[in-house]
Design a protein around this motif. Sequence first.
Motif, PDB file in Angstrom:
ATOM      1  N   TRP A 245       1.517   9.222   3.270  1.00  5.32           N
ATOM      2  CA  TRP A 245       2.599   8.556   3.998  1.00  5.32           C
ATOM      3  C   TRP A 245       3.118   9.409   5.152  1.00  5.32           C
ATOM      4  O   TRP A 245       3.245  10.617   5.051  1.00  5.32           O
TER       5      TRP A 245
ATOM      6  N   ASP B 277       6.168   5.640   8.007  1.00  5.55           N
ATOM      7  CA  ASP B 277       6.063   4.894   6.753  1.00  5.55           C
ATOM      8  C   ASP B 277       7.345   5.046   5.933  1.00  5.55           C
ATOM      9  O   ASP B 277       7.859   4.081   5.367  1.00  5.55           O
TER      10      ASP B 277
ATOM     11  N   SER C 141      -4.678   8.334   3.526  1.00  6.69           N
ATOM     12  CA  SER C 141      -3.945   7.493   2.588  1.00  6.69           C
ATOM     13  C   SER C 141      -2.517   7.971   2.357  1.00  6.69           C
ATOM     14  O   SER C 141      -1.753   7.325   1.644  1.00  6.69           O
TER      15      SER C 141
ATOM     16  N   TYR D 115       0.826  -1.220   0.000  1.00 14.47           N
ATOM     17  CA  TYR D 115       0.000   0.000   0.000  1.00 14.47           C
ATOM     18  C   TYR D 115       0.854   1.261   0.000  1.00 14.47           C
ATOM     19  O   TYR D 115       0.411   2.331  -0.416  1.00 14.47           O
TER      20      TYR D 115
END
Length: 263
Positions: free
Chosen positions: A241, A245, A239, A41
């Motif tokens: 980053w 992440d 959604s 993802y």
Amino acid sequence: MTARLSRARRPGALAAGLAIAAMAATACGGSQGTPGPPPAYLGTVVDRPVPAGIADLPLTTDAGQPTSLGAWRGQVVVLADFLTLCQETCPLTTGNLLMMDRAVSAAGLGGRVRFAELTVDPGRDTPSRLRAYRKLIGAPANWLLLTAPPAVVERIWRYFGVWYQRVGEDRPPAADWLTGRALTYDVDHADALLYLDASGRLRFVVMGAPNASGAQVAPTLRRFLDAKGLANLKHPDASTWTAADGLSPIAWLTKRQIGLAAG
């Protein structure tokens, strides 16, 4: 200046063309043991050499020193596109990268990982402006802020599938944080994080705006953010980053667990 294209609207040529590789990747790393590839993802796992025709193109640092992508062999490189006059997204990307840099240093990997931002606005982002930006954001000495002639910048970003274009400035125009003068144009661009391994191969691509919750955005740049930039800072899309992440591909490439540094 404004990154109006999100990951969902325009993923970039490289990321879109390598979707099959992303489907094959699995996040096999956990909280213990050797970190595995980042989750699908987040972005796209690739294994693509950067040819000499791109790696050896001449770049210039904010100190006015010559360099190139190939000069960083032996280190993991995190490369982002940006411009110093961005009002929406780039300051948030920089804030996340600074958090990531501190975490990498705290993990004892400061000598193995290099963070770099290459402009998409070479007409304005001269070495002297990049030096002012470095001071503004408090970037560490090993941070790379890069520019080059427009043709070189265009070749590099085209190779990596990072789209940008010059557009008209909003009305009323914003003021340059460095000179106070009204801006005369803007640059729309995709938001990309590119991860090169120590052998100089492109290994992971993240396309999309950052979630800068907790990032330390320089007060002057925070004041320069427009309404959309402030909204991105205060209410990031789920959604996008985060700094945590962004550490995942570094952990994978260095084979070391990395957590965000406190403070």
